[in-house]
Write a protein that holds these residues in place. Structure first.
Motif, short mmCIF file in Angstrom:
data_model
loop_
_atom_site.label_atom_id
_atom_site.label_comp_id
_atom_site.label_asym_id
_atom_site.label_seq_id
_atom_site.Cartn_x
_atom_site.Cartn_y
_atom_site.Cartn_z
N UNK A 79 -17.10 60.52 -5.65
CA UNK A 79 -16.85 60.38 -4.22
C UNK A 79 -17.43 61.57 -3.47
N UNK A 80 -18.31 61.34 -2.49
CA UNK A 80 -18.97 62.43 -1.77
C UNK A 80 -18.02 63.44 -1.16
N UNK A 205 -10.33 43.66 9.70
CA UNK A 205 -9.06 44.28 9.37
C UNK A 205 -8.64 43.97 7.93
N UNK A 206 -8.86 42.72 7.51
CA UNK A 206 -8.54 42.33 6.13
C UNK A 206 -9.39 43.12 5.15
N UNK A 207 -10.69 43.23 5.44
CA UNK A 207 -11.59 43.96 4.55
C UNK A 207 -11.21 45.44 4.47
N UNK A 208 -10.79 46.01 5.61
CA UNK A 208 -10.36 47.40 5.62
C UNK A 208 -9.16 47.60 4.70
N UNK A 215 -9.37 51.84 -2.97
CA UNK A 215 -9.49 53.30 -3.06
C UNK A 215 -8.21 53.91 -3.62
N UNK A 216 -7.07 53.42 -3.13
CA UNK A 216 -5.79 54.00 -3.54
C UNK A 216 -5.48 53.75 -5.02
#
Length: 223
Positions: A79-80, A205-208, A215-216
Motif C-alpha cells: 500500500x503506497x 456508494x455501494x462500491x465505496x 481494505x478493512x
C-alpha cells in the motif's frame, strides 16, 4: 507504480527476500509484491506500454521501470500510504528491492502452475523467444498488476480508452481495486452510459462500501 521520491529507501539487488510461502500458497491467493498504483499511475503505465510495439519491449519496460518493491520483516508492503509512512519514519528493517528475472520467474511459476525457467523469461524479455502460453501471460500481468491484454501487442489501444466522466472514473477505479486484474472494469463502467446520475451515485456508494470492507479485511485487490 507510484514513484515515492525522497522516501529514503535505496534500491538493493543483493540479499533478496526468499518469500518461503510462495510455493505453498494457493495460486488464487498468491499476492504480488509489487505495490498498488493510484488511478493516475495505472493509466500512465497503460499509456507507456501502449506506446511500445512488442511483448519483449513491454516486458522489458516493466522490469526496468515498474519492479521496485518494499519489504518489512520478510513481508511485502504494497500500500503506497504505508510505504510512504514507513519510509518517512525510517522504520528499522524496512527495505526496497528490485524484482529481477529469477524472482519474477519463481512467482509466475507459483501463480500459473506452469514451469518457467529463468532462461525462458530472459528469452521473452530479450525477444529471442515468444511466449505462447496464456497462463504465463496472465501471471506476468498479475505480477505487475496490469490488465493481461497489455502484454498482447495485437490488442488495439482503443480497448483501453479511459472514462471521462468523473463518476464513471471513480466507479472504474473502485471496481479495479477490489476486482483485481481479472475483472475488466472498463467493460463494466461502459454499462453506466446513459444511466441517470442519481442511480450512478447510488452505485458509487455501494462500491465505496465494498472497497472499504475489502481494505478493512485485507481482501482487496487479489494478485
Amino acid at each position: 507504480m507510484t514513484k515515492l521520491r525522497g522516501c529514503g529507501v535505496g534500491r538493493r539487488y543483493e540479499d533478496e527476500p526468499v518469500f518461503d510461502s510462495w510455493e505453498s500458497t494457493a495460486p488464487e491467493y498468491l499476492a504480488s509484491p509489487i505495490p498498488h498504483r493510484s488511478y493516475a499511475g495505472q493509466q500512465q503505465l497503460t499509456l507507456e506500454l501502449l506506446n511500445l510495439d512488442t511483448f519483449a519491449e513491454r516486458l522489458t519496460y516493466l522490469f526496468d521501470h515498474e519492479s521496485t518493491y518494499y519489504v518489512l520483516e520478510g513481508e511485502a508492503v504494497v500500500e503506497p500510504d504505508e510505504i510512504a509512512r514507513l519510509a518517512a519514519d525510517q522504520t528499522p528493517g524496512f527495505r526496497s528491492f528490485v524484482a529481477r528475472v529469477p524472482l519474477v520467474a519463481r512467482w509466475v511459476q507459483a501463480r500459473s502452475g506452469v514451469t518457467l525457467t529463468k532462461q525462458a523469461l530472459h528469452n521473452f524479455k530479450g525477444g529471442v523467444r515468444e511466449n505462447t502460453r496464456p497462463s504465463i501471460n496472465r501471471a506476468l500481468a498479475a505480477f505487475w498488476r496490469i490488465h493481461q491484454d497489455l502484454l498482447d501487442p495485437h490488442v488495439a489501444a482503443a480497448e483501453f480508452a479511459l472514462p471521462y466522466d468523473e463518476t464513471d472514473r471513480r466507479a472504474h477505479e473502485l471496481m479495479t481495486e477490489f476486482g483485481g486484474v481479472g475483472v475488466d472494469a472498463r467493460t463494466i463502467t461502459s454499462y453506466l452510459d446513459g444511466a441517470h446520475e442519481a442511480d450512478k451515485q447510488q452505485l458509487l456508494k455501494v462500491l465505496e462500501r465494498i472497497a472499504q470492507t475489502a481494505r478493512d479485511t485485507g481482501h482487496g485487490r487479489p494478485g
